[in-house]
Design a protein around this motif. Sequence first.
Motif, PDB file in Angstrom:
ATOM      1  N   VAL B 120       1.064  -1.063   0.403  1.00 14.05           N
ATOM      2  CA  VAL B 120       0.082  -0.526   0.103  1.00 14.05           C
ATOM      3  C   VAL B 120       1.087   1.023  -0.172  1.00 14.05           C
ATOM      4  CG1 VAL B 120      -1.988   0.942   1.101  1.00 14.05           C
ATOM      5  CG2 VAL B 120      -1.955  -1.244   0.616  1.00 14.05           C
ATOM      6  N   THR B 121       1.001   2.085  -1.002  1.00 16.61           N
ATOM      7  CA  THR B 121       1.370   3.800  -1.177  1.00 16.61           C
ATOM      8  C   THR B 121       0.888   4.616  -0.326  1.00 16.61           C
ATOM      9  OG1 THR B 121       0.491   3.146  -3.473  1.00 16.61           O
ATOM     10  CG2 THR B 121       3.106   2.262  -3.014  1.00 16.61           C
ATOM     11  N   LYS B 122      -0.419   4.406  -0.948  1.00 17.04           N
ATOM     12  CA  LYS B 122      -1.449   5.932  -0.292  1.00 17.04           C
ATOM     13  C   LYS B 122      -2.568   5.256   0.205  1.00 17.04           C
ATOM     14  CE  LYS B 122       0.907   9.389  -3.103  1.00 17.04           C
ATOM     15  NZ  LYS B 122       2.632   8.351  -2.949  1.00 17.04           N
ATOM     16  N   VAL B 123      -3.657   6.229   0.612  1.00 14.02           N
ATOM     17  CA  VAL B 123      -4.531   6.102   1.295  1.00 14.02           C
ATOM     18  C   VAL B 123      -5.315   7.306   0.901  1.00 14.02           C
ATOM     19  CG1 VAL B 123      -6.335   5.908   3.366  1.00 14.02           C
ATOM     20  CG2 VAL B 123      -3.527   4.718   3.252  1.00 14.02           C
ATOM     21  N   ILE B 124      -6.333   7.141   0.688  1.00 12.39           N
ATOM     22  CA  ILE B 124      -7.415   8.038   0.340  1.00 12.39           C
ATOM     23  C   ILE B 124      -8.937   7.709   1.460  1.00 12.39           C
ATOM     24  CG2 ILE B 124      -8.865   9.252  -2.022  1.00 12.39           C
ATOM     25  CD1 ILE B 124      -7.164   7.063  -3.348  1.00 12.39           C
ATOM     26  N   HIS B 125      -8.776   9.014   1.486  1.00 12.31           N
ATOM     27  CA  HIS B 125      -9.587   9.037   2.999  1.00 12.31           C
ATOM     28  C   HIS B 125     -10.659  10.213   3.046  1.00 12.31           C
ATOM     29  CE1 HIS B 125     -11.563   8.906   6.527  1.00 12.31           C
ATOM     30  NE2 HIS B 125     -11.059   9.994   6.844  1.00 12.31           N
ATOM     31  N   ASN B 126     -12.185  10.172   2.350  1.00 11.47           N
ATOM     32  CA  ASN B 126     -13.321  11.141   2.167  1.00 11.47           C
ATOM     33  C   ASN B 126     -13.309  11.860   3.694  1.00 11.47           C
ATOM     34  OD1 ASN B 126     -14.745  11.924   0.932  1.00 11.47           O
ATOM     35  ND2 ASN B 126     -16.316  10.185   0.665  1.00 11.47           N
ATOM     36  N   VAL B 127     -13.488  12.746   3.627  1.00 12.28           N
ATOM     37  CA  VAL B 127     -13.397  14.193   4.941  1.00 12.28           C
ATOM     38  C   VAL B 127     -14.952  14.692   4.837  1.00 12.28           C
ATOM     39  CG1 VAL B 127     -10.886  13.742   6.131  1.00 12.28           C
ATOM     40  CG2 VAL B 127     -12.000  15.677   4.660  1.00 12.28           C
ATOM     41  N   TYR B 128     -15.296  14.878   3.460  1.00 15.10           N
ATOM     42  CA  TYR B 128     -16.213  15.712   3.236  1.00 15.10           C
ATOM     43  C   TYR B 128     -17.355  14.935   3.013  1.00 15.10           C
ATOM     44  CZ  TYR B 128     -19.263  19.097   1.190  1.00 15.10           C
ATOM     45  OH  TYR B 128     -20.174  20.402   0.846  1.00 15.10           O
TER      46      TYR B 128
END
Lengths: 428, 128
Positions: B120-128
């Motif tokens: 895993v190189t990146k995490v995409i996290h939703n904050v909106y």
Amino acid sequence: MYIKDKKKVFALADCNSFYASCERVFNPKLENKPVVVLSNNDGCIVARTSEAKALGIKMGEPLFKAKETIEKHNVKVFSSNYTLYGSMSNRVMKILEQFFPDIEIYSIDEAFMEISSLRKIYDYSKYAMKVQKIIFKWTGIPISIGIGETKTLAKVANHIVKDNPKIKGVFDITKIKNKETILKKIKVEKIWGIGNKLSEFLIKNNIHNAYEFIQQNNRWVRKNMNILGLKTKMELNGISCYDLENSFKLRKSCCVSRSFGRRVTSLKDMREAVSTYVIRAAEKIRNEKLVANNINLYIRTSPFNRKSEEYYVNSISIPLDFPTNNTIILNKKVLNGLNKIFKKGYLYQKAGIILSGLETENTDLNLFKKNDKKKEILMNAFDFINQKYGKNSLSIASEGVKKKWLMKRSKCSSNFTTDLKDLLTVRC
Amino acid sequence: MKTTLYLNSVCAGFPSPASDYLEGEIDLNRYLIKNPPATFIVKSQGNCMLQAGIHSGDLLVVDRSIKPKNNSIAIASIDGELTVKRIKISGKKYLLTSDNKEYGKIKINSESDIFIWGIVTKVIHNVY
């Protein structure tokens, strides 16, 4: 100055049980288990792993015939997920392109490479093994690479790899000067370019393997199998007759047709179905920068249930006023045509459209071509949106939204690599 | 494929002074994905990797082409099940751990039915 053409060397990379391997990447539980993949509408077996092959399941066998074996040995069955296989194929081909500059993508799971330029730097086998390892690590897809003096011999080398699990995925036939023993192992029907009919003919003449085939004299081959047969013989003898085909051949027609998952009876559903096919076909030819001069539309009921269902088949050829690849124009024409051939009261099983008279799109002025710029921009936007946000993000109203008639694909895996809504879920 | 649509007509005349300074817009694909044919996106489920900044429902960018380092987050296949784990490397030993202490450590050796599917190189996290 005249420079003598250096001897060419070809490699053929072929993905092992490609469709089933794609399924395994996203479902490691399938590792070492028998897996088969079915054709459109779940009719026949079109791919199988070596484990399924060992159980006696045949290529092209109808599903119902293999049912007993499948249930008894708990064989995992998948509907074909061409979206996923296409995306995985792209990845494999992109990696091959990185390592082999001269490449011809031959099919969804095969590519020919001309590798003589690597001669001075690398040992062919070692290099091929390196690439094979990288492709497996990066994509999870296992491949075999056969290396030979000609394309046909590269194919032979690939067969040797597939038939001998001991050989670890790469075989270089150029290292073997006397190929008698190897060619004796290759049955005539396995030779590249020799189809079913020709192999039947050869067997009748007591020619069973590639070695026996190349013992025939040229005149006999030429007379009975024409020039292509002779070329095949020369290729097996190490004389290259086929080069890489880098320029894609212009296709002459583009066909989109499917059997429906369930019978279609209403004009409304039929309009949806053919509109979808128009969209696909138009998208395909736009991608290749082609325009069509003619459309053929056909609809039919099932030819196999003539006793219980009345048979009806009809088609219409629709000439276009000017060559186009515009979905909206094509769709309008097709729907008009459909009104002429559609009859109520039948249980339709299949429909298809064929775009023909294809030519390259050019900007030549056409007196009758009204200012089409706006529509062209619209079509570009149409393709762009569908590429960016996934297929069917934008469609024509007549295409419908529900698509009751869609193919039967009951055991289809998800579109793991092309649809954000379909991603693989991983627990933590 | 990238296409730019110019729906407005072009005026002949004084060119924009900014035209020499035009650069491509920021391309997140290039930032998130270093090696496209080897990169896959998966969705996480569960809360055992909160310390690594991975929440349930986050998208994980997984690169299959890179080597794991100590403390790398990996997608590991354990008995055919894909899970998110942390890799601990000490000498030649590889251990799979979970940030949640309730889960034990798993040793990777050549006999086990465990392999690293990707890193895993990146995490995409939703904050909106």
